[in-house]
Design an enzyme around this catalytic site. Structure first.
Site, PDB file in Angstrom:
ATOM      1  N   ASP A 136       0.773  -1.316  -0.156  1.00 49.70           N
ATOM      2  CA  ASP A 136      -0.243   0.116  -0.473  1.00 49.70           C
ATOM      3  C   ASP A 136       1.160   1.135   0.060  1.00 49.70           C
ATOM      4  O   ASP A 136       1.935   1.195   1.318  1.00 49.70           O
ATOM      5  CB  ASP A 136      -0.575   0.230   1.523  1.00 49.70           C
ATOM      6  CG  ASP A 136      -2.377  -1.047   1.143  1.00 49.70           C
ATOM      7  OD1 ASP A 136      -2.169  -1.180   0.136  1.00 49.70           O
ATOM      8  OD2 ASP A 136      -2.013  -1.790   2.427  1.00 49.70           O
ATOM      9  N   ARG A 211      -3.605  -9.342  -9.919  1.00 50.43           N
ATOM     10  CA  ARG A 211      -5.240  -8.413 -10.326  1.00 50.43           C
ATOM     11  C   ARG A 211      -4.956  -7.028  -9.815  1.00 50.43           C
ATOM     12  O   ARG A 211      -5.666  -6.333 -10.605  1.00 50.43           O
ATOM     13  CB  ARG A 211      -6.493  -8.832  -9.667  1.00 50.43           C
ATOM     14  CG  ARG A 211      -7.597  -9.897 -10.398  1.00 50.43           C
ATOM     15  CD  ARG A 211      -8.923  -9.917  -8.875  1.00 50.43           C
ATOM     16  NE  ARG A 211      -9.195  -8.872  -8.693  1.00 50.43           N
ATOM     17  CZ  ARG A 211      -9.970  -9.080  -7.731  1.00 50.43           C
ATOM     18  NH1 ARG A 211     -11.105 -10.505  -7.628  1.00 50.43           N
ATOM     19  NH2 ARG A 211     -11.399  -7.431  -6.671  1.00 50.43           N
TER      20      ARG A 211
HETATM   21  C1  LIG Z   1      -1.954  -2.549  -2.629  1.00 55.30           C
HETATM   22  S1  LIG Z   1      -2.219  -4.710  -1.945  1.00 55.30           S
HETATM   23  C2  LIG Z   1      -1.386  -5.815  -2.947  1.00 55.30           C
HETATM   24  C3  LIG Z   1      -1.389  -7.151  -2.543  1.00 55.30           C
HETATM   25  C4  LIG Z   1      -0.998  -7.963  -3.777  1.00 55.30           C
HETATM   26  N1  LIG Z   1       1.167  -7.818  -4.000  1.00 55.30           N
HETATM   27  C5  LIG Z   1      -0.368  -7.416  -5.023  1.00 55.30           C
HETATM   28  O1  LIG Z   1       0.569  -7.375  -5.620  1.00 55.30           O
HETATM   29  O2  LIG Z   1      -1.505  -8.643  -5.590  1.00 55.30           O
HETATM   30  C6  LIG Z   1      -0.940  -4.496  -0.569  1.00 55.30           C
HETATM   31  C7  LIG Z   1      -1.295  -5.307   0.385  1.00 55.30           C
HETATM   32  O3  LIG Z   1      -0.388  -5.675   1.326  1.00 55.30           O
HETATM   33  C8  LIG Z   1      -1.019  -6.299   2.665  1.00 55.30           C
HETATM   34  N2  LIG Z   1      -1.082  -5.794   3.806  1.00 55.30           N
HETATM   35  C9  LIG Z   1      -1.227  -4.146   4.531  1.00 55.30           C
HETATM   36  N3  LIG Z   1      -0.299  -4.073   5.713  1.00 55.30           N
HETATM   37  C10 LIG Z   1       0.617  -4.578   5.695  1.00 55.30           C
HETATM   38  C11 LIG Z   1       0.945  -5.139   6.818  1.00 55.30           C
HETATM   39  N4  LIG Z   1       0.786  -4.552   8.095  1.00 55.30           N
HETATM   40  N5  LIG Z   1       1.403  -6.762   6.594  1.00 55.30           N
HETATM   41  C12 LIG Z   1       1.180  -7.950   5.837  1.00 55.30           C
HETATM   42  N6  LIG Z   1       0.285  -7.108   5.145  1.00 55.30           N
HETATM   43  C13 LIG Z   1       0.222  -6.432   4.900  1.00 55.30           C
HETATM   44  C14 LIG Z   1      -2.888  -5.756   2.192  1.00 55.30           C
HETATM   45  O4  LIG Z   1      -3.749  -6.445   2.626  1.00 55.30           O
HETATM   46  C15 LIG Z   1      -2.996  -5.828   0.258  1.00 55.30           C
HETATM   47  O5  LIG Z   1      -3.301  -7.335   0.135  1.00 55.30           O
END
Ligand SMILES: C[S@@+](CC[C@H](N)C(=O)[O-])C[C@H]1O[C@@H](n2cnc3c(N)ncnc32)[C@H](O)[C@@H]1O
Length: 230
Positions: A136, A211
């Protein structure tokens, strides 16, 4: 090994669940969770040989795996490598469960929580590769402290990666791309190493399009794919 300073507190700012789970996701979670889920020891490091029934050649970690497209693909490509994925978003975890079930993957363990809790409990020089793909971006300045890539996280990556281990990062947020490269430039333990690729805009060939990534490209964003060797 006991370490009373290990963090117990989670820092998760995004959503934990959106839509209700589909029936096949609920079923896959119920069937697989008992052996796929990773329970963190409270005051000690994870005993890595206990993670999988058979010894694994290496251990790779993916932070924030979203729907698990990349994690499941890598686990299928590398069956002798153990994978630990970390994702607090329940719908993403459930999607990965379905992939694990459909592809009969046996080499994945999952923490449904903040990645920092996992990182702090991984032993020194124990990990071959770390993936942080499209974390994020938290674009507002007052939210920058929420970004996954920070000096403290990179210090932990340096501690847990084996010598020669890789940190892979990707983002389609131009400001976060600069932020990541600025931070990495200050960590002398790491060197940019793109392997066969000639530019950070070239996609690694063995990564499936997630996605999230697809949506960004459709909206005109240009991802970068960083790889650093310790
Ligand atoms: C923008 S999405 C990208 C997901 C995936 N990596 C992709 O490329 O499709 C960022 C992901 O990081 C996860 N996330 C956010 N904070 C996190 C944390 N503290 N530890 C692990 N994952 C986290 C979110 O839930 C989300 O699924």
């Amino acid at each position: 090994m006991t370490n009373t300073s290990l963090p117990q507190q989670r820092s998760v700012w995004g959503r934990r669940q959106s839509r209700p789970l589909k029936e096949n996701q609920r079923q896959a979670l119920a069937d697989l969770w008992p052996w796929v889920s990773l329970a963190l020891p409270e005051q000690s490091m994870i005993n890595l040989p206990d993670l999988f029934p058979l010894p694994m050649e290496d251990l790779w970690v993916e932070i924030g795996f979203g729907g698990g497209e990349h994690l499941a693909t890598q686990a299928a490509l590398h069956p002798t490598v153990g994978f630990v994925g970390c994702e607090p978003f329940v719908n993403g975890v459930a999607s990965l469960m379905v992939r694990i079930q459909e592809q009969s993957l046996r080499n994945i363990r999952i923490l449904k929580d903040d990645a920092r809790l996992l990182l702090a409990r991984l032993p020194d020089q124990s990990i071959g590769r770390i993936f942080v793909l499209f974390p994020d971006p938290w674009p507002k300045k007052r939210h920058h402290k929420r970004r996954m890539i920070q000096h403290a996280t990179v210090d932990t990556f340096a501690r847990i990666l084996k010598p020669g281990g890789f940190l892979h990062m990707a983002t389609d947020d131009a400001a976060y791309a600069v932020w990541m490269q600025d931070i990495m430039a200050q960590h002398r333990e790491f060197k940019l190493d793109l392997g066969e690729r000639t530019s950070i805009t070239e996609r690694p060939l063995d990564w499936p399009l997630t996605r999230y990534e697809q949506k960004g490209i459709a909206q005109g964003r240009a991802p970068v794919y960083l790889a650093y060797r310790k």
